[in-house]
Design an enzyme around this catalytic site. Structure first.
Site, PDB file in Angstrom:
ATOM      1  N   HIS A   1      -3.359  -5.707   1.349  1.00 17.21           N
ATOM      2  CA  HIS A   1      -2.636  -5.700   2.481  1.00 17.21           C
ATOM      3  C   HIS A   1      -2.462  -7.269   3.031  1.00 17.21           C
ATOM      4  O   HIS A   1      -3.246  -7.830   3.913  1.00 17.21           O
ATOM      5  CB  HIS A   1      -3.439  -5.233   3.628  1.00 17.21           C
ATOM      6  CG  HIS A   1      -3.134  -3.625   3.902  1.00 17.21           C
ATOM      7  ND1 HIS A   1      -2.231  -2.879   4.318  1.00 17.21           N
ATOM      8  CD2 HIS A   1      -3.793  -2.733   2.632  1.00 17.21           C
ATOM      9  CE1 HIS A   1      -2.302  -1.701   4.042  1.00 17.21           C
ATOM     10  NE2 HIS A   1      -3.217  -1.454   3.058  1.00 17.21           N
TER      11      HIS A   1
ATOM     12  N   CYS B   1       0.712  -1.155   0.102  1.00 18.98           N
ATOM     13  CA  CYS B   1       0.008   0.016  -0.066  1.00 18.98           C
ATOM     14  C   CYS B   1       0.727   1.166  -0.039  1.00 18.98           C
ATOM     15  O   CYS B   1       1.410   1.374  -1.003  1.00 18.98           O
ATOM     16  CB  CYS B   1      -1.028   0.037   0.999  1.00 18.98           C
ATOM     17  SG  CYS B   1      -2.241   1.241   1.088  1.00 18.98           S
TER      18      CYS B   1
ATOM     19  N   GLU C   1      -0.725  -8.532   5.128  1.00 18.36           N
ATOM     20  CA  GLU C   1      -0.200  -8.732   6.528  1.00 18.36           C
ATOM     21  C   GLU C   1      -1.686  -8.828   7.422  1.00 18.36           C
ATOM     22  O   GLU C   1      -1.750  -9.180   8.468  1.00 18.36           O
ATOM     23  CB  GLU C   1       0.557  -7.520   7.211  1.00 18.36           C
ATOM     24  CG  GLU C   1      -0.260  -6.364   7.450  1.00 18.36           C
ATOM     25  CD  GLU C   1      -0.499  -5.476   6.124  1.00 18.36           C
ATOM     26  OE1 GLU C   1      -0.187  -6.192   5.205  1.00 18.36           O
ATOM     27  OE2 GLU C   1      -0.804  -4.211   6.006  1.00 18.36           O
TER      28      GLU C   1
END
Lengths: 226, 88
Positions: free
Chosen positions: A196, A87, A198
Site C-alpha cells: 500500500h 491490493c 498510500e
C-alpha cells in the site's frame, strides 16, 4: 494546472480516503468516483484502492470487476488511461483481465500486516517513473489474498518483457510466485501491486518513511507534462 | 425447474493450502490413506424453464466469465437428475 486523479469507492473499500489524501499530498487533485457511476468525471487517471469490496465474496475482486464504473475504467485503460490498483484494486485488475495472472489466498492461510521491503524492478511505467530501477523501498502490506499466481509461460513472459514492476525482498509474505509484488501491462499505463503506497506518504505516520509518495508524483508529472 | 450444478476447482498445478490443511488433519481424525485433498466450490443453479442447449450455453458462459476465473480455475457444468431433485 494540475491533474485530476479519480479514486473509486466500492462497497467495502477501505483505503479510498487515504489514497485521496496521498494524491493531494503529491500535488494532484483527487476526485471521488462511485462504483455505480459509469461516469469518470473527466479524470486523467484512476486508482482502485485497497479494502474488501463485496466482502471478497466468490473471489477477491470478482464482483467489483462487473460494477458499472469498471465498464468505463476497462474501456479507457485499454485506450491508454493510467490505472493503478492497490491490493484489492490489484485483485480487481486481474479479475478484469487488464493484468495477467490471478490472486489467491496467502499460502500460510493467515492475514498478514507488516512493513514490507520491495525492489522496484520497472521504473518506466506511468506510476513508477519517480523511482529508479533497482531501488529498495519499504511499503506497508496487509492482505489475506495476496498470492500472485500465473502459469509458467505467463511468468516467463512478464520477466522477459520487464513487466514485473515490484518484487518482495528478504521475505515473501504470501507465497507469490517468483516473489512478485506488482506487475504492469504491456503499455505501462496499468499497474497493480499488493503493498500500500498510500500508507507511506508522510513521515509522521506508519513506518516514518515516504517511500510510497513517488507513485503519486510519478503520475502527476506524466499527466502534467503530457 | 431444473438444477444445474457448476463445480469449480483450482487448476491442478496451483497450490491449494486449504486442501493441504484438510489433508493434514485427516490422520488426527483416524482417517488413513488419503494422500491428497483439493478444495473447490459448488454452485447450484435453480433454472426456470427447460434446460435446453441454449440455456446450458448461457450457463457455461456465466461459469466461464463469472463463477470461475479460468486463469486459475477449471469448471464443469452438469444438469442434475430432475427426479432426484424433485424428491428433496
Amino acid at each position: 494546472m494540475t491533474a485530476r486523479i479519480g479514486v473509486v469507492t466500492f462497497p467495502g473499500s477501505l483505503d479510498d480516503r487515504d489514497t485521496q489524501r496521498a494524491i493531494k499530498l503529491a500535488g494532484a487533485e483527487p476526485v471521488a468516483l462511485w462504483h455505480k457511476d459509469k461516469d469518470l468525471k473527466q479524470v486523467d487517471a484512476v486508482v482502485l484502492p485497497g479494502g474488501f469490496s463485496y466482502g471478497d465474496y466468490l473471489r477477491a475482486g470478482a464482483i467489483s470487476r462487473f460494477s458499472p464504473v469498471m465498464e468505463t475504467v476497462i474501456e479507457q485503460a485499454k485506450s491508454g488511461m493510467p490505472v493503478l490498483g492497490i491490493c484489492n484494486g490489484f485483485q480487481i485488475l486481474t479479475e478484469a483481465h487488464l493484468l495477467p495472472g490471478g490472486m489467491l489466498g496467502n499460502d500460510h492461510l493467515h492475514f498478514i500486516c507488516r512493513d514490507q521491503k520491495l525492489r522496484v524492478e520497472n521504473a518506466e511505467t506511468s506510476w513508477t517513473a519517480d523511482y529508479t530501477a533497482g531501488q529498495e523501498i519499504h511499503i506497508p502490506l496487509k492482505n489475506m489474498d495476496g498470492r500472485y499466481v500465473a502459469d509458467e509461460r505467463t511468468l516467463d513472459m512478464l520477466e522477459a518483457e520487464g513487466r514485473v514492476a515490484f518484487r518482495y525482498l528478504d521475505f515473501n509474505p504470501n507465497g507469490s510466485l517468483r516473489d512478485i509484488a506488482g506487475i504492469t501491462n504491456e503499455a505501462g499505463n496499468v499497474v497493480g501491486l499488493m503493498p500500500h503506497p498510500e500508507h507511506a506518504v508522510e513521515p509522521l505516520i506508519g513506518s516514518g518513511r515516504t517511500d510510497g509518495l513517488p507513485f503519486f508524483t510519478s503520475i502527476l508529472k506524466k499527466l502534467v507534462n503530457a | 425447474m431444473a438444477r444445474v450444478v457448476v463445480d469449480v476447482m483450482l487448476k491442478p498445478e496451483i497450490l491449494d493450502p486449504q486442501g493441504q490443511a484438510v489433508q493434514r488433519a485427516l490422520p488426527r481424525l483416524g482417517f488413513e490413506g488419503v494422500s491428497d485433498v483439493r478444495q473447490g466450490k459448488r454452485f447450484e443453479l435453480e433454472v426456470d424453464g427447460p434446460v435446453d442447449d441454449a440455456a446450458l450455453a448461457r450457463i457455461r458462459e456465466l461459469a466461464e466469465s463469472f463463477l470461475a476465473n479460468t486463469v486459475i480455475e477449471d469448471f464443469t457444468v452438469k444438469v442434475e437428475d430432475e427426479k432426484v431433485g424433485a424428491g428433496k
